[in-house]
Motif scaffolding. Structure first.
Motif, mmCIF file in Angstrom:
data_model
loop_
_atom_site.group_PDB
_atom_site.id
_atom_site.type_symbol
_atom_site.label_atom_id
_atom_site.label_comp_id
_atom_site.label_asym_id
_atom_site.label_seq_id
_atom_site.Cartn_x
_atom_site.Cartn_y
_atom_site.Cartn_z
ATOM 1 N N LEU A 107 3.544 6.680 6.940
ATOM 2 C CA LEU A 107 2.249 6.445 7.567
ATOM 3 C C LEU A 107 1.582 5.131 7.162
ATOM 4 N N ALA A 108 2.218 4.338 6.319
ATOM 5 C CA ALA A 108 1.601 3.083 5.872
ATOM 6 C C ALA A 108 1.311 2.144 7.030
ATOM 7 N N VAL A 109 2.259 1.963 7.924
ATOM 8 C CA VAL A 109 2.054 1.038 9.047
ATOM 9 C C VAL A 109 1.000 1.579 10.013
ATOM 10 N N PRO A 110 1.082 2.850 10.446
ATOM 11 C CA PRO A 110 0.007 3.351 11.314
ATOM 12 C C PRO A 110 -1.370 3.298 10.646
ATOM 13 N N TYR A 111 -1.441 3.585 9.356
ATOM 14 C CA TYR A 111 -2.728 3.527 8.652
ATOM 15 C C TYR A 111 -3.249 2.093 8.640
ATOM 16 N N THR A 113 -2.541 -0.392 10.695
ATOM 17 C CA THR A 113 -2.862 -0.910 12.028
ATOM 18 C C THR A 113 -4.000 -0.133 12.696
ATOM 19 N N ALA A 114 -3.897 1.186 12.761
ATOM 20 C CA ALA A 114 -4.873 1.986 13.502
ATOM 21 C C ALA A 114 -6.179 2.185 12.729
ATOM 22 N N ALA A 115 -6.093 2.493 11.455
ATOM 23 C CA ALA A 115 -7.308 2.796 10.690
ATOM 24 C C ALA A 115 -7.999 1.539 10.166
ATOM 25 N N LEU A 116 -7.218 0.530 9.798
ATOM 26 C CA LEU A 116 -7.799 -0.646 9.171
ATOM 27 C C LEU A 116 -7.772 -1.898 10.050
ATOM 28 N N GLY A 117 -7.044 -1.848 11.160
ATOM 29 C CA GLY A 117 -6.966 -3.011 12.036
ATOM 30 C C GLY A 117 -6.170 -4.166 11.454
ATOM 31 N N LEU A 118 -5.250 -3.863 10.557
ATOM 32 C CA LEU A 118 -4.425 -4.889 9.921
ATOM 33 C C LEU A 118 -3.121 -5.051 10.694
ATOM 34 N N PRO A 119 -2.431 -6.171 10.514
ATOM 35 C CA PRO A 119 -1.126 -6.323 11.170
ATOM 36 C C PRO A 119 -0.085 -5.381 10.556
ATOM 37 N N PRO A 120 0.945 -5.001 11.325
ATOM 38 C CA PRO A 120 1.984 -4.088 10.812
ATOM 39 C C PRO A 120 2.642 -4.582 9.526
ATOM 40 N N THR A 125 4.344 -4.107 3.787
ATOM 41 C CA THR A 125 4.197 -4.601 2.419
ATOM 42 C C THR A 125 3.624 -3.512 1.516
ATOM 43 N N ALA A 126 2.744 -2.685 2.065
ATOM 44 C CA ALA A 126 2.175 -1.585 1.282
ATOM 45 C C ALA A 126 3.262 -0.593 0.860
ATOM 46 N N GLY A 167 -9.510 5.037 -2.527
ATOM 47 C CA GLY A 167 -9.164 3.866 -1.722
ATOM 48 C C GLY A 167 -9.340 4.112 -0.234
ATOM 49 N N VAL A 168 -8.886 5.283 0.223
ATOM 50 C CA VAL A 168 -9.017 5.616 1.649
ATOM 51 C C VAL A 168 -10.488 5.805 2.006
ATOM 52 N N ALA A 169 -11.250 6.498 1.148
ATOM 53 C CA ALA A 169 -12.678 6.729 1.418
ATOM 54 C C ALA A 169 -13.463 5.425 1.471
ATOM 55 N N SER A 170 -13.066 4.471 0.639
ATOM 56 C CA SER A 170 -13.790 3.190 0.623
ATOM 57 C C SER A 170 -13.433 2.310 1.817
ATOM 58 N N GLY A 171 -12.314 2.623 2.480
ATOM 59 C CA GLY A 171 -11.879 1.802 3.611
ATOM 60 C C GLY A 171 -11.360 0.436 3.187
ATOM 61 N N THR A 172 -10.912 0.329 1.958
ATOM 62 C CA THR A 172 -10.441 -0.951 1.448
ATOM 63 C C THR A 172 -9.313 -1.518 2.308
ATOM 64 N N HIS A 173 -9.347 -2.815 2.485
ATOM 65 C CA HIS A 173 -8.270 -3.489 3.207
ATOM 66 C C HIS A 173 -7.202 -3.987 2.237
ATOM 67 N N ALA A 174 -7.416 -3.762 0.943
ATOM 68 C CA ALA A 174 -6.417 -4.122 -0.063
ATOM 69 C C ALA A 174 -5.391 -2.997 -0.142
ATOM 70 N N ILE A 175 -4.741 -2.737 0.986
ATOM 71 C CA ILE A 175 -3.828 -1.594 1.111
ATOM 72 C C ILE A 175 -2.643 -1.724 0.154
ATOM 73 N N GLU A 176 -2.180 -2.940 -0.065
ATOM 74 C CA GLU A 176 -1.049 -3.129 -0.984
ATOM 75 C C GLU A 176 -1.425 -2.729 -2.399
ATOM 76 N N LEU A 177 -2.622 -3.125 -2.830
ATOM 77 C CA LEU A 177 -3.092 -2.770 -4.169
ATOM 78 C C LEU A 177 -3.308 -1.259 -4.280
ATOM 79 N N LEU A 178 -3.866 -0.657 -3.242
ATOM 80 C CA LEU A 178 -4.080 0.790 -3.225
ATOM 81 C C LEU A 178 -2.763 1.544 -3.344
ATOM 82 N N PHE A 179 -1.779 1.159 -2.553
ATOM 83 C CA PHE A 179 -0.484 1.841 -2.593
ATOM 84 C C PHE A 179 0.234 1.585 -3.919
ATOM 85 N N ALA A 180 0.132 0.375 -4.453
ATOM 86 C CA ALA A 180 0.770 0.076 -5.745
ATOM 87 C C ALA A 180 0.143 0.904 -6.859
ATOM 88 N N ALA A 181 -1.184 1.008 -6.866
ATOM 89 C CA ALA A 181 -1.868 1.790 -7.898
ATOM 90 C C ALA A 181 -1.510 3.268 -7.787
#
Length: 195
Positions: A107-111, A113-120, A125-126, A167-181
């Motif tokens: 779900l990393a790519v759909p999250y 793109t769809a939830a955060l508006g980031l590129p795939p 990378t996440a 991380g999800v509740a905050s809506g952070t766009h630092a998805i890579e850092l969130l997933f790494a942590a």
């Protein structure tokens, strides 16, 4: 085999083995993509097969000790009486852990793109960041001096859930850092559970 050889001290050797598997999960997709770009998609399958042939040949030479107390087993079934009740908590942990691992990877790519508006690419990378976090968590735990037990397992699972939820509740766009942590928190869960 590792658990039989190391007994109650199997957590650290299993962390090491799972760190190697995690490194393969991180580097394998990049190597497969490179092979596909420079040859064709089937080159990755041939490379993996070619690499596993000498590994399988070497494994044939590894002596496996007989299971402890194999002769003392008197029950006729696959599991001794009462074993299922003992295994249920571990089955639940395995179900939850693999579910989280799979969900974060799938779900990393759909999250992104769809939830955060980031590129795939950020979602992809996440995924790598999650596996890098798992590796970091497993390698870091090799330095822990004391016993690694169920308390560490519960703390790691709770920390991973809190990091991901925050991380999800905050809506952070630092998805890579969130997933790494999240991966770093969960690094010990599977190896310690197996131990």
């Amino acid at each position: 085999v590792v658990a039989e050889r190391y007994g109650a001290r199997a957590a650290r050797p299993l962390l090491f083995v799972h760190a190697a598997a995690t490194l393969g999960a991180m580097l394998g997709p990049a190597l497969a993509a490179w092979l596909a770009a420079n040859a064709d998609w089937s080159a990755a399958f041939r490379a993996v097969g070619a690499a596993h042939l000498p590994l399988a040949a070497a494994a044939l030479r590894v002596p496996f000790p007989p299971p402890p107390h194999a002769a003392a087993r008197t029950h006729a079934g696959l599991l001794p009486p009462g074993a299922l009740a003992t295994l249920l908590p571990f089955a639940a942990i395995a179900f939850a852990y693999v579910g989280v691992e799979t969900a974060l990877s799938v779900l990393a790519v759909p999250y992104a793109t769809a939830a955060l508006g980031l590129p795939p690419a950020r979602g992809l990378t996440a995924i790598s960041a999650f596996w890098a976090g798992l590796l970091l968590g497993r390698v870091a735990l090799l330095a822990v001096r004391g016993a690694i037990d169920a308390r560490h397992l519960v703390a790691a699972a709770a920390a991973g859930a809190l990091v991901l939820a925050a991380g999800v509740a905050s809506g952070t766009h630092a998805i890579e850092l969130l997933f790494a942590a999240t991966g770093a928190c969960l690094g010990l869960v599977f190896p310690v559970m197996v131990a």
